[in-house]
Enzyme design. Sequence first.
Site, short mmCIF file in Angstrom:
data_model
loop_
_atom_site.label_atom_id
_atom_site.label_comp_id
_atom_site.label_asym_id
_atom_site.label_seq_id
_atom_site.Cartn_x
_atom_site.Cartn_y
_atom_site.Cartn_z
N THR A 174 58.70 87.64 44.12
CA THR A 174 59.11 88.49 44.97
C THR A 174 60.53 88.15 45.62
O THR A 174 61.04 87.16 45.60
CB THR A 174 58.28 88.21 46.45
OG1 THR A 174 56.92 88.58 46.02
CG2 THR A 174 58.88 88.80 47.75
N PHE A 176 63.15 88.28 48.38
CA PHE A 176 63.53 88.33 49.85
C PHE A 176 64.94 88.86 49.92
O PHE A 176 65.74 88.22 49.25
CB PHE A 176 63.25 86.88 50.33
CG PHE A 176 61.59 86.88 50.37
CD1 PHE A 176 60.77 87.02 51.41
CD2 PHE A 176 60.94 86.08 49.16
CE1 PHE A 176 59.44 86.75 51.43
CE2 PHE A 176 59.78 86.00 49.10
CZ PHE A 176 59.06 85.92 50.15
#
Length: 283
Positions: A174, A176
């Site tokens: 992921t 961010f």
Amino acid sequence: MAPTNKISFQGDYGANSDMACRDMFPNMEPLPCPTFEDAFVALETGEVDLAMIPIENTLAGRVADIHYLLPLSRLHIVGEYFMPIRFQLMVLPGVKLDEIRTVHSHIHALGQCRKIIRSHGWKAVVAGDTAGAAKLVSEKGDRTMAALAPRLAASLYGLDILAENVEDSENNVTRFVVLSRDEDDQKRTAADEQFITTFVFNVRNLPAALYKAMGGFATNGVNMTKLESYQIGGKFTATQFYADIEGHPDDAPVRRALEELRFFSEKVRILGVYKAHAMRGKL
């Protein structure tokens, strides 16, 4: 506003966003928020100094709402963080695998762990976030419930881990972005520093306007790593584009490309200029 030394994130303590906060800013206090909008508001009102927001995942794609919320805010991207995502199957203490009937987690987590859910015939139940699912299992006390959540959540909520790293792919990362109220005017201090520039734009209502607007990046050799479109204002004819490029606006090729973009656009807004994370380009 007085510094708070706090950073907001969406979810409960133990969520992946909480872990990202602790990894990147170990000296700051994470502040959990029920929704992404709440995390934005906490930053806008001065309750926190920064916000840690997931923006995309290698398996699930972009995180819903962020591309809408960010341009509407007056916040700035000042950094990025790439975090490998690992999910643990957790249950109440002593529960066995054959007792599980439902698995609870964030919709993206459920999508990233389809194989183990299907192989056991469990019912997937969407929760607000991964750590919130672990908290729910702990509070409900139902032995048929399990959660998919980061390892930290098991220790926080007193759960047992029955299976480790149950995500479908090892290449589960992921990205961010770190948000701030203040624009971080990061300057290039070395020629080999890699910067990312993020911006949104609306092209003029002209034939081939998008093609012409993008032409400057091609002719100037600027690599565009992301280009996404979405409707705004409830109109199919009103389209906004969100883009990431490699480079700094002070670099001559980027400067020329942005000038050409502005010529063919009604509006261009730079959301952030920040140093690329070390994992960028290695996935």
